[in-house]
Structure formats: C-alpha cells, structure tokens
Design a protein around this motif. Structure first.
Motif, PDB file in Angstrom:
ATOM      1  N   GLU A 230       0.891  -1.185   0.218  1.00  0.00           N
ATOM      2  CA  GLU A 230       0.216  -0.039   0.276  1.00  0.00           C
ATOM      3  C   GLU A 230       0.951   1.082   0.076  1.00  0.00           C
ATOM      4  OE1 GLU A 230      -2.671   0.318   2.869  1.00  0.00           O
ATOM      5  OE2 GLU A 230      -3.759   2.456   2.231  1.00  0.00           O
ATOM      6  N   ARG A 231       1.947   0.860   1.111  1.00  0.00           N
ATOM      7  CA  ARG A 231       3.104   2.204   0.776  1.00  0.00           C
ATOM      8  C   ARG A 231       3.528   2.672  -0.948  1.00  0.00           C
ATOM      9  NH1 ARG A 231       4.580   6.822   1.163  1.00  0.00           N
ATOM     10  NH2 ARG A 231       6.642   6.923   2.555  1.00  0.00           N
ATOM     11  N   ASP A 297      10.843   5.591   8.177  1.00  0.00           N
ATOM     12  CA  ASP A 297       8.930   6.028   8.413  1.00  0.00           C
ATOM     13  C   ASP A 297       8.021   6.040   9.463  1.00  0.00           C
ATOM     14  OD1 ASP A 297       7.333   7.011   5.827  1.00  0.00           O
ATOM     15  OD2 ASP A 297       6.228   4.967   6.320  1.00  0.00           O
ATOM     16  N   SER A 298       7.824   5.165   9.915  1.00  0.00           N
ATOM     17  CA  SER A 298       7.474   4.785  11.606  1.00  0.00           C
ATOM     18  C   SER A 298       7.813   3.757  12.192  1.00  0.00           C
ATOM     19  CB  SER A 298       6.398   4.975  11.339  1.00  0.00           C
ATOM     20  OG  SER A 298       5.401   4.004  10.773  1.00  0.00           O
ATOM     21  N   GLU A 327      13.768   5.704  -2.554  1.00  0.00           N
ATOM     22  CA  GLU A 327      13.941   5.363  -3.580  1.00  0.00           C
ATOM     23  C   GLU A 327      14.918   3.883  -4.374  1.00  0.00           C
ATOM     24  OE1 GLU A 327      14.361   9.011  -3.202  1.00  0.00           O
ATOM     25  OE2 GLU A 327      12.160   8.538  -2.299  1.00  0.00           O
TER      26      GLU A 327
END
Lengths: 346, 673
Positions: A230-231, A297-298, A327
């Motif tokens: 999903e990310r 990210d988290s 990337e």
C-alpha cells in the motif's frame, strides 16, 4: 456447516481467509457457498505442508527432498539419509535439515537440525512434522492475486535476512527473474486448481539459478507486506483480496484496480522485525541513527512489558516492526541489514 | 543553494511522509483508523523534531483533525480542554501524548490567528487557552531539560520546548504573563498552606523580567506585586539584598523605620497570602522590641492584638521556635491563628506549650527531614506546619486524591476543634500511633493494615505529612469493619471518624451494589429541607458537615467520588443561594462541565472556600448527613427548581445511572401528596 448456512442466508457470496487458521474454515464455508465440495479439499491441501509438497511434486514443480516424521527416530533417519546422499564422510559437518510443524502458521514450530542431539529439543506436541533438506540459496516470497485462474498482480518480496527484513518491490537483480517466476506461479495455480483468490508462495533460487518451490499459503503474508504494498503502490491490498476472491468481480474491474508491477511503484518500502539483542531490557530506545535516516517511516514498537527477554522460538515472534520507505533499493537493503546490529531495547 | 537546504529537504521528505500517512488515515474507515494512527503519530513526531516543523504541522492541523487524528480522545473536543492539564501531557513519557497535545495546540493557534474556523471553539477561546497553556508551562521556555526529563522523555523534551517557543513567538509574552499572573492570583486567593509551586511560578516570572528579549507589556504591574511580595517587599529589601545584609540593615534602623518595614510586610502578606523570607528576619528581630511592633509586623486587628497581648509569652516562644527564613510562610498562619481567637479556648494554649516542648519520634523526625531538609530542625518545621493549619484550616490540600477523607478530617478539626487536632498531631509525631474508636472498639493506626493510599505522599504540609498516613489507615480499617453491611459504609464511618457533629442521619442516592441512582426525588427534597435556609426554617449550617460529591470533568463525565465539607449555605452578593464548601484538593477552582464551574472568589467566598449555586451543588451531591430531629419542609421545595437539579444530573454523571423508569414517574406520585 451452520456458519456457512447462516452466511448464505445473509447473502454472503464468498469467505476470505485472513489468517492461517482460517484457511480451512474459509474453504469449508466456500464449499457450501459456491457449491463446490472440492474447495474444502483444496484448503486442506494448502494447510498441510506435506500434502502441499507432494501435490507440487505431482505438478512437476521442483521441490527439495522431504519426508514426514511421526517420532524422533524418523528425524534421525532422515538426517542420516540426506547427508548420505550428499556424499558426506564420517566427521564431515552435517548439512542441516529443516523441521516444521505440519500445520502451524508461518515460521512457528520451524527449526533447523544439524545433529541428532538437537532432535531431542523438539517437543512431543509438535509431531507430526515435515522434514526438508536445506537448500543454500536466495529465498524470496511472491504475492499473487488470482482471478479466474489468471494472475492479476504479482509482487516479488525480497528478503534481506529471512525472518528479519523484507522489502518490495525487489531489486532489479531479482526482478530479472520475473518472467520465470511468473511461469512458476502459473504452474502452481494450475497444479493447485486455484480459480480465484490470493496465494503467497515462497521459493529458493539456488546458486545455479534453479528455482525450487518452498511452500505456499492461501492467505495474506506475515511481516505486513500488504502495508508495504500500500505504501509503495497506493492500493489497499486487503481491498484487492476482496476483489480477487469475489467471483462476481469483472475483468475490467480487476484491470482498473491494479497498478502495473514495478513501474507504478513510487519507491521501495521495507520493514524490519525488531528482536531485542540483550537478555535483559528495561526500555525502548530507537537509535538516532535509525530514526534520523531519510528512509525511516515509522515503527510500531512498544515499551517492554517484561525485563527478561524470552528466547526466540520462531521467526515470526518479533517485538514489533520498523517501516522504511525510499527510492533506492540498494540503500534500503543495506539499511535493513544494518538494523540487525542495532539495539532497540536497552 | 542556501546552506540550510539540506535541512529543508529533510523537512520536505518528512512532511511528505506525514502527508502520505495522513491521507491513508483519512481514507480509513472509523474502525480502521487505529491501525493507521501509529504511522501518523510517528511521522508527526519526526516533523516536530525539525526546525520549522511546528509551522508545517500547524498548516496541516485542520487536515489532520479531519482525518481523525483526535478521534476518541479529549482533544477531539477542544472546548473541554483544560490548560493546566497540558503540563502533564507535554511532559509525558509517552511520545504520542506529547505529539497529540502539540498538534492540538498548533491547531488552536491556527484558530486563534483566524487561519482556521473550528466549529467547537472560537478564535478568542483558542487564544485564551493557548496563553494559559504557555503560562502554566513557562518553565519549559526558560530552562533546559532536567536530567530526569531527559531520561523520561528523551528527545521529546526538546519537542515540547520547541512547540512552546513557537507558540510564544506567535502569541507574545505579554498575554502569557498576564495569564500566569492571573493564575497565581487565583490560586493565592484560596490561601493554600503549600505555596512552593506558586513561589516557583513567581520566580519564573522574575527570570522572564530579567530577560531583555522578553516584552512584558501591560502585565508588568500585577507581576511586580507578586515578585515584590517575595523578593523586595519593603524599602529595606527593595533590591533583594540577601537575608544577611537585611539583618544588619534592620539592626541599624530606628523605631520609625522599623514601623515602616513592619507595616510594609504586613500589608503585602495580607494582600497576597505570601510571606517574604525577609519578613521572618524582621519578626525575629522585633522579638526584642516589644509587642507593639510585633503586632504591626503581623498586621493584627484588635482581636489579634488582644490575643497577642494576653498570650505574649506563648506567641514569643512560637516565633522563636517556628519562624525562620525557611519557614517564613508560617507567619501568615500564626497571624490568622491569633485573629481567630482560638487561643481563648482553654485547652489550646496549653496544647501549644506541649507542642513547643514536643519530642519527635525518630520516624517522624526522619520523615520531616527527608521532605523539608535539615534546616531548621524537624520540630520547627512541624510547629510551623501546626501554626499554618490552625490559621488556615481550609488551606490544607492533599497531594493525591485517595486521602481526601483524611485531609478533610484535618481541616475540619482545625476549623472546629483545634484542641483535638493538636492532640492527634502529638499522637502521630511522638507516639507514631493514633487510636480512634469505632462503635466502642479502639482502632490503632499501628495495628491496621494499609490505607486507601498505596504510596507514601511527599508533597504535603508538615502536619498532613505526619498525620495523614495514620488517619488513612484508620479510615480504611473502619471501612473494613463495615464490610458486609448494607449500603454505604460512610453512614457509620463519617460521624465516628470526623467527629460527633457530623449528623447521624445519612442519605445516599446511589445504590451501592449497582451504581444506579435511587430515590432521586426524595434525596433532593431531603437535602433542600436540611440545608436550604428557605426550607429548613432559616437555619444556617452550624458545624461543618461531611458530604460526598460525584466529581465530573469539564465535559461533565463522571470521574470519581470525592469527600468535601459543607461549610455554609448563604445568599451570595447577587442574592443567589450558594453552598460554600471545602474541597481537600489543592485547587478548588474546577470546571465540572455543563456550566458547573466551582467558584473560589467573587461570590462571597472566604479564603479557601469553594462555592456553587445551591442547585448546581445539589446536582453533584450523592451523600450527605443530617440531623434526624430537624426535618425541615421537604414538600415545600419548588418543583421547577428540582427539575433543574435533575436536568444537571441527567446531563452529567447521572446519564447512565438513571433508573430504567424516568424521574417523571416519581413526579406523578409526589404531586399526588
């Protein structure tokens, strides 16, 4: 049966398994809902590691050697046999074998056995088990959404270290194998009679470039690969699950929903399963090195509930995941590898 | 490229991550938000850590709120937020709490600046809230994180500071200090015994004033008054010279100069309730100068002066032993004790002599020294505490809620039965044991098991520090002896624990077993008939009466049961009937939601009293005592007035406790009488 009938009355079309334990349930319910008794058998096939391998073998898919064990003596015999075929002499270190509980999810009950002494550590309740020869090679997993027997989306998840970290989409080196992988997965779909739904097979590529089938699960993968997808692709993988499972979904709807593999990815998303490296921990402390990295990210780590760290019993039971996004797949891969050397609990 | 472009790109990246996370939160259905929330919080935390992060988050605050960031938390309803609670959340060890508070404040900033319209809060309210948040967290602006904070919060300690710095540059110091000064005055008007936190706040203002970058604006004057009351009250100590220098100055003053100093200190003390350490120096010096100047230095009225003259030997000894630079605050207690005239009660003066000569048990000595430090000695601390309690019976506050019963008892005795209080202090300090009788059987605090409060408290005045642990155990033991009896144990405990004057009649409107409300109408009528002067034959409350309150938060949600004392029921200056009561909490000014805001000043309250209009008070009441022989006229209570009370109950703690059949049913029955 009662559940299935109740659901049918309520107008439910299909049952979708989310967890390993519900695969058989979903199969049983779908046998009733879709009026196809074979679906129960199919789900049993996908739950029993030994049946699964046999079926793959029948379909002409390459698998390692394997056998079932009902007691410890079987394991000893298999270990000896495997090393005999590898032309080992007395005193040579044994090649390991893998022992997996028959029907446990993911890596639970999975162990690597090298010597007969280690066999004693297997608890009685884990028998019967499946034994496999160990394959040196590159392991990766595939997530494939299937509708009307056709692959609608195929993702290759690259493991950095098995049981620790994974990222999607894979590096170009692994993506190189995509055509071959697609062929293998198509073979799998045919062999297992999969009409619709979602499969999650694991493969090995050995050093000579040969692909071996590991196992396949008929449910979402662990390690939150769905979140990673999903990310990076922006579609909700659970949503995709519902679409693929629903026999009423049209091809047009499917095509409109799924992005194009690899080219539509906005970057590479990976995650790392944290396991405390110390025996005694008192607090959560995410290293600044990790936290300050551009790709970070988290995380979903929580403060430790107990000070003593229990011994790791399977690859699945990490304390929480870290998520990364960036990337460059190589930077991400190195970053994920690096996490293994850091302490998140001190 | 500019030198900070590197930082800017990091910020951009993190903001992009935040936006992505916020989008997926926004897209999730309500039940799925919990799964998406951690990523948003994490992303927010990482943005807030960067320079410029606050502005970036502020710009997104509305979007984040719409995405459901605050869903299911108190922050979802900004109009019920209480500024003083932000201290806890900004210093929380839980990073998510800090982040939520920060985002909420940044959102309010956007509202305050008019960049954002919020359906629940106006720009003015938002501005007000923020300046109060800044005021109560002022220390975060001026001090680096302490070691403890760093250990607890890690890098989040910096985030809280960065947030406040950003807020203060947007709002300005002027408004903040004004609010802080208001807050300090509000607390001081309640005349607490423990003024350490107030002193700390004033010190911070003094620091801010010394900082040339800070523009104080119009709030300077109110702040001046507070700072000078501690650090430069009179001509002799105007420039805060230090106590040693002041002592030499006092020694060289003539009588008229001393008179001038004395009245200066006295005026300031009665004005603020705060005592300057210099005041203690002067008072000790005046011991050799005769009663007239002593009286002047305490600002005594004719009553107080009379007490001083009658008991001059005692008062001198008290000053000699209790008043030191460290314990200066007890001068106010001593003064008010003289003003109360309680020395004329035959046992009090001898009891104070006993107190002066008291030998403390090693345990008491150790406890006092541990909390208050070695200088002056433990006995002086205890004595100064006794004076404060006797002078300010309503100034006792508990550090933690479970001991409200014990704090209330101390206050009640100091107010009503000082002799008994002095006795219990001696028992606790000298013998490490208090014995009270319950239904004829003695209960020893030493032999009883643990009390209601599980941890030893430290943020207490000296008297509470020694006595409360004993009282707490006795109270708990009385509760244990009532196990198995029907109904609420306070029926039996309160009169025995607090004193004979607690009415033996007892009413409760909560069914103990189910927590449901019962006998609502009867209960209220009875309360009106017992306490409301219009229905009880114009009979004022004679003795303080224990009562139980269902405390609600600012959203009118039930929080817990709380013990208070009903002190008076009177018409206020606006001719509205009010209940004046004592709340053993450190701060009585509380917002109980649904428009019920407890007043502490401005409605005819005396220092330390809390007050509510009668019907609002009645609506939070769940236990009261009464004299069974004074029935009052319960049938005469006005129907519409009762309905208003029920309305308050129904909209607050009673919402889910009302019996299945509505009150209207009872109404039909009673109307038939």
């Amino acid at each position: 049966m009662e559940i299935a009938e109740t659901l049918k009355e309520k107008g439910v079309d299909v049952a979708i398994p989310i967890f390993e334990e519900t695969v058989e349930w979903a199969g049983a319910i779908n046998s009733v809902l879709l009026d196809n008794p074979r679906l129960l058998g199919q789900s049993m096939l996908l739950r029993d590691k030994s049946l699964m391998k046999r079926r793959a073998q029948l379909g002409g898919i390459r698998v390692g050697i394997f056998e079932e064990a009902h007691e410890r003596d079987d394991v000893i015999r298999f270990l000896k046999r495997v090393n005999q075929t590898l032309l080992k002499l007395d005193g040579d270190p044994n090649d390991p074998i893998h022992v997996k509980a028959f029907d446990k999810a993911g890596c639970l009950g999975h162990r690597v056995i090298r010597t007969p002494d280690e066999i004693d550590t297997i608890p009685d309740e884990e028998f019967p088990v499946l034994m496999e020869s160990h394959l040196d090679g590159w392991e990766f997993a595939v997530e494939a959404w299937v509708h009307n027997g056709r692959i609608c989306f195929l993702n290759i998840s690259e493991y950095v270290t098995l049981g620790y970290s994974v990222f999607v989409p894979a590096t170009p080196e692994l993506e190189k194998y995509r055509p071959e992988i697609t062929r293998q997965v198509e073979k799998l779909i045919k062999t297992f009679d999969i009409e619709f739904g979602f499969i999650h097979p694991e493969y090995f590529v050995t050093s000579d470039g040969e692909m071996y089938f590991g196992e396949v699960a008929y449910r979402p993968p662990g390690f939150k690969v769905f979140e990673l997808l999903e990310r990076t692709y922006g579609f909700n993988a659970y949503h995709a699950l519902v679409l693929a499972f629903d026999p009423k979904t049209t091809d047009a709807e499917i095509d409109a929903f799924f992005p194009k593999e690899v080219v539509d990815a906005t970057g590479h998303a990976g995650c790392f399963g944290v396991y405390p490296r110390r025996r005694v921990v008192s607090q959560l402390s995410v290293p600044p090195e990790t936290e300050d990295h551009d790709y970070f990210d988290s995380h979903e780590l929580t403060a430790p509930m107990a000070e003593k760290v229990t011994k790791r019993t399977a690859f699945g039971n990490h304390w929480g995941l870290l998520y990364f996004f960036g990337e460059d797949p190589y930077t991400l891969r190195d970053l994920l590898k690096r996490q293994e050397e850091l302490d998140f609990y001190i | 490229m500019s030198p900070d472009s590197g930082a800017a790109t990091t910020l951009d990246r993190r903001v992009a991550t935040l936006d992505h996370a916020a989008r997926s939160l926004s897209a999730a259905s309500d039940f799925g938000k919990q799964v998406k929330l951690p990523r948003v919080l994490e992303a927010l935390r990482r943005v807030l850590q960067l320079p410029g992060g606050c502005a970036a988050v502020g710009a997104r605050a509305a979007g984040l709120e719409a995405a459901g960031l605050f869903l299911g938390t108190d922050w979802a309803r900004p109009h019920i937020l209480i500024p003083s609670l932000s201290t806890g959340s900004l210093r929380s060890a839980n990073a998510d709490t800090v982040v939520l508070e920060a985002v909420s404040d940044l959102r309010l900033l956007a509202v305050a600046k008019g960049d954002l319209e919020h359906p629940m809060i106006s720009a003015e309210q938002a501005n007000d809230h923020l300046s109060q948040v800044l005021a109560v967290n002022l220390s975060l602006l001026f001090t680096a994180p302490t070691e403890a904070e760093r250990v607890q919060q890690g890098r989040m300690a910096e985030v809280s500071r960065a947030l406040l710095n950003y807020l203060v540059t947007e709002i300005g110091y002027e408004k903040v200090l004004e609010n802080l000064v208001d807050e300090i005055w509000r607390i001081l008007r309640q005349r607490p015994i423990q003024v350490d936190s107030v002193k700390r706040m004033i010190t911070q203002i003094a620091v801010a004033r010394a900082n040339p970058d800070v523009d104080l604006g119009a709030s300077g004057l109110g702040a001046d008054r507070l700072i000078s009351s501690l650090y430069g009250t009179t001509e002799g100590c105007r420039e805060d010279p230090g106590v040693e220098i002041y002592r030499t100055r006092v020694e060289s003053m003539d009588d008229s100069a001393l008179q001038y100093e004395a009245t200066g200190f006295a005026r300031s003390m009665h004005d603020t309730g705060l005592v300057s350490p210099y005041h203690a120096v002067l008072l000790r010096f005046l011991l050799g100068k005769g009663e007239y100047l002593l009286g002047e230095a305490m600002g005594l009225s004719s009553t107080g002066r009379d007490s001083l003259l009658c008991y001059h030997e005692l008062v001198r000894s008290l000053i000699e032993q209790a008043v030191h630079v460290e314990t200066a605050q007890c001068i106010y207690g001593l003064t008010l004790m003289l003003e109360r005239g309680i020395l004329y009660q035959p046992p009090v003066a001898p009891a104070l002599w006993r107190q002066l000569a008291l030998r403390l048990s090693p345990h008491s000595q150790q406890r006092l020294t541990q909390v208050f430090g070695p200088a002056p000695n433990a006995r002086a601390w205890l004595l100064s505490g006794v004076l404060s309690v006797l002078g300010l019976p309503l100034g006792i506050g508990q550090g933690d809620n479970p001991t409200c019963q014990s704090a209330r008892a101390l206050s009640m005795w100091a107010y009503n039965d000082p002799d008994y209080l002095l006795q219990t202090v001696v028992w606790a300090a000298r013998d490490d044991e208090i014995v009270m009788h319950f239904e004829g059987r003695p209960i020893s605090s030493r032999e009883s098991d643990a009390g209601v409060s599980t941890a030893l408290q430290h943020d207490l005045d000296p008297v509470s520090l020694l006595v409360v642990p004993h009282l707490d155990r006795i109270y708990a033991e009385m509760g244990r002896q009532c196990v198995g009896r029907d109904g609420d144990p306070h029926r039996w405990i309160n009169p025995e624990f607090h004193g004979w004057w607690s009415g033996r009649g007892f009413r409760i409107n909560v069914d103990v077993a189910t927590g449901q409300l019962t006998d609502l109408e009867d209960f209220q009528r009875h309360f009106y008939a017992s306490y409301h002067p219009f229905y009880n034959g114009n009979q004022p409350v004679i003795h303080p009466q224990p009562a139980g309150i269902a405390i609600t938060d600012s959203a009118a949600r039930f929080v817990g049961w709380h013990a208070i004392t009903v002190l008076r029921v009177n018409l206020d200056p606006e001719s509205k009937m009010r209940v004046y009561f004592y709340n053993p909490n450190n701060d009585s000014g509380q917002d109980w939601g649904d428009g019920v805001v407890v007043g502490t000043a401005g409605h005819g309250e005396r220092f330390g009293e809390a007050s509510l209009p009668f019907e609002q008070f009645a609506s939070r009441l769940y236990i009261f005592h009464f004299d069974p022989l004074e029935p009052g006229e319960s049938a005469a209570v006005d129907r519409t007035e009762l309905d208003r009370v029920f309305g308050y109950i129904r909209r607050s703690w009673g919402a889910d406790r009302l019996p299945a059949e509505p009150v209207a049913d009872e109404q039909v029955q009673t109307d038939g009488h």
